[in-house]
Design an enzyme around this catalytic site. Structure first.
Site, short mmCIF file in Angstrom:
data_model
loop_
_atom_site.label_atom_id
_atom_site.label_comp_id
_atom_site.label_asym_id
_atom_site.label_seq_id
_atom_site.Cartn_x
_atom_site.Cartn_y
_atom_site.Cartn_z
N SER A 64 0.85 -1.18 0.00
CA SER A 64 0.00 0.00 0.00
C SER A 64 0.89 1.23 0.00
CB SER A 64 -0.88 0.01 1.25
OG SER A 64 -1.53 1.26 1.39
N TYR A 86 -1.04 -0.98 10.41
CA TYR A 86 -1.28 -1.36 9.02
C TYR A 86 -0.17 -0.82 8.12
CZ TYR A 86 -3.40 -1.72 4.41
OH TYR A 86 -3.63 -2.01 3.10
#
Length: 146
Positions: A64, A86
């Site tokens: 990401s 994350y």
């Protein structure tokens, strides 16, 4: 494939979770790191013999762009210096892909196998059915960051 002796030409590591807060297991490993990174790391390394048997394995790790908002704590991979759990796990994905190329290609040269590993980490983009996509629409040009 494993039982038939066929090599694997491509592996796509796409498991991932995201929770609003860090969650630690009884062993002290944070859940984002466990699922988003360690799962990929373990699977890839377990499959190494049949990946390198293809002589040109390609490994894709879905990461990401949020990895740019993290800073790994080398003393404790489960507790980032900067960023969310994350984002930290996604930075570990990027590091993993880079290290695969360096370590597996170097190892292949030692064996004279001619194996050339291509490993990349990629940002998958936004889908129209995700919550973050709705957020991107509400902030207009924010979507361009991805």
């Amino acid at each position: 494939m494993i039982h038939q002796g066929h090599p694997i030409d491509i592996l796509i590591n796409n498991a991932g979770i995201d929770f609003p807060r860090p969650e630690f297991g009884a062993d002290g490993i944070e859940l984002h790191v466990r699922v988003n990174h360690l799962g990929h790391f373990l699977l890839t390394n377990l499959l190494k013999p049949i990946l390198v048997a293809s002589n040109a394995p390609r490994i894709i790790v879905l990461s990401s762009l949020l990895h740019r908002l993290a800073e790994v704590n080398v003393n404790d991979l489960c507790r980032p210096l900067v960023g969310s759990p994350y984002a930290n796990s996604k930075l570990l994905n990027v590091i993993h892909a880079r290290q695969l190329v360096e370590r597996w290609s170097d190892h292949a040269h030692e064996r004279n196998s001619g194996c050339h590993v291509l490993a990349v980490s990629v940002h998958p983009g936004l889908g129209d059915d995700t919550n973050i996509s709705a957020l991107a629409v509400s902030f207009g040009e924010w979507r361009l960051l991805f």
